[in-house]
Design a protein around this motif. Sequence first.
Motif, PDB file in Angstrom:
ATOM      1  N   ASP A   3       2.792  10.550  -1.828  1.00  0.00           N
ATOM      2  CA  ASP A   3       1.690  10.838  -0.879  1.00  0.00           C
ATOM      3  C   ASP A   3       1.900   9.811   0.234  1.00  0.00           C
ATOM      4  O   ASP A   3       1.060   9.155   0.799  1.00  0.00           O
ATOM      5  CB  ASP A   3       0.535  10.188  -1.814  1.00  0.00           C
ATOM      6  CG  ASP A   3      -0.921  10.855  -0.783  1.00  0.00           C
ATOM      7  OD1 ASP A   3      -0.791  11.712  -0.074  1.00  0.00           O
ATOM      8  OD2 ASP A   3      -1.946   9.830  -1.083  1.00  0.00           O
TER       9      ASP A   3
ATOM     10  N   ASP B 224       0.762  -0.963   0.060  1.00  0.00           N
ATOM     11  CA  ASP B 224       0.053   0.036   0.115  1.00  0.00           C
ATOM     12  C   ASP B 224       0.811   1.274   0.029  1.00  0.00           C
ATOM     13  O   ASP B 224       0.683   2.227  -0.665  1.00  0.00           O
ATOM     14  CB  ASP B 224      -0.919   0.121   1.175  1.00  0.00           C
ATOM     15  CG  ASP B 224      -2.155   1.400   1.314  1.00  0.00           C
ATOM     16  OD1 ASP B 224      -2.446   1.305   0.033  1.00  0.00           O
ATOM     17  OD2 ASP B 224      -2.087   1.766   2.244  1.00  0.00           O
TER      18      ASP B 224
ATOM     19  N   ARG C  12       1.115   4.453  -3.055  1.00  0.00           N
ATOM     20  CA  ARG C  12       1.039   5.914  -2.596  1.00  0.00           C
ATOM     21  C   ARG C  12       2.465   6.639  -2.741  1.00  0.00           C
ATOM     22  O   ARG C  12       2.190   7.900  -3.188  1.00  0.00           O
ATOM     23  CB  ARG C  12       0.504   5.809  -1.162  1.00  0.00           C
ATOM     24  CG  ARG C  12      -0.924   5.650  -1.071  1.00  0.00           C
ATOM     25  CD  ARG C  12      -1.427   5.951   0.048  1.00  0.00           C
ATOM     26  NE  ARG C  12      -0.867   6.119   1.328  1.00  0.00           N
ATOM     27  CZ  ARG C  12      -0.558   4.977   1.958  1.00  0.00           C
ATOM     28  NH1 ARG C  12      -1.252   3.974   1.836  1.00  0.00           N
ATOM     29  NH2 ARG C  12       0.066   4.955   3.068  1.00  0.00           N
TER      30      ARG C  12
ATOM     31  N   GLN D  56       3.009   8.680  -5.825  1.00  0.00           N
ATOM     32  CA  GLN D  56       2.332   9.868  -6.053  1.00  0.00           C
ATOM     33  C   GLN D  56       2.997  10.950  -5.054  1.00  0.00           C
ATOM     34  O   GLN D  56       2.630  11.813  -4.801  1.00  0.00           O
ATOM     35  CB  GLN D  56       0.939   9.709  -5.838  1.00  0.00           C
ATOM     36  CG  GLN D  56       0.145   9.235  -7.065  1.00  0.00           C
ATOM     37  CD  GLN D  56      -0.469   7.807  -6.737  1.00  0.00           C
ATOM     38  OE1 GLN D  56      -0.763   7.722  -5.490  1.00  0.00           O
ATOM     39  NE2 GLN D  56      -0.429   6.943  -7.566  1.00  0.00           N
TER      40      GLN D  56
END
Length: 181
Positions: free
Chosen positions: A35, A26, A30, A33
């Motif tokens: 993020d 996960d 992310r 990006q």
Amino acid sequence: LFRSDTPKGSRLLPKKNTALEDAVSDIDSRASQGDITFRDFLTMSKTISGMGEDMSALPPGLSAKQILELREKISRHEKIVEVMMEDEKDDPELLLEDLKAGGSTPGPRMQRLATASGESEQEVGLFLMQFEAMRESTRRIAEGEDPDDVNESLSAPPGANRQARRLASKKKAKAAKKKKM
């Protein structure tokens, strides 16, 4: 520990269908990006802390002293993240805005983190700057920039980054133009 048969830029661990591998997967998606949150940092730091003596997932060539310094630094930074409010862990911009707005005086969030973690305001500010640099470098590498160029631009002296970004942009545009021909 890191798979060599994964797509370029991926840092996934071998599939074992555990919660940790799912969390890392996960984070990996992310990260492309830029993020990454402070919760992600805790997951990554706990992974490093849990390696014991097997530090094969870290860059090769680290001395025992460097590994010890890394563990101590991670421990200090974990203390800072663990005393953050839930919304701060999920939204790094809250603290990064506090850092940017504070100028030479730390903002109230930074002051609270320093007091609660037992670390200096300077250490909290340094951690936030390093965290933001990690997010930025991860995003840029995921976009296809050469990791060595990214690391070089992030370690450049103040003011040099603007020039480096301009040169990188020109180089990228020139390469794209050549591909079209």
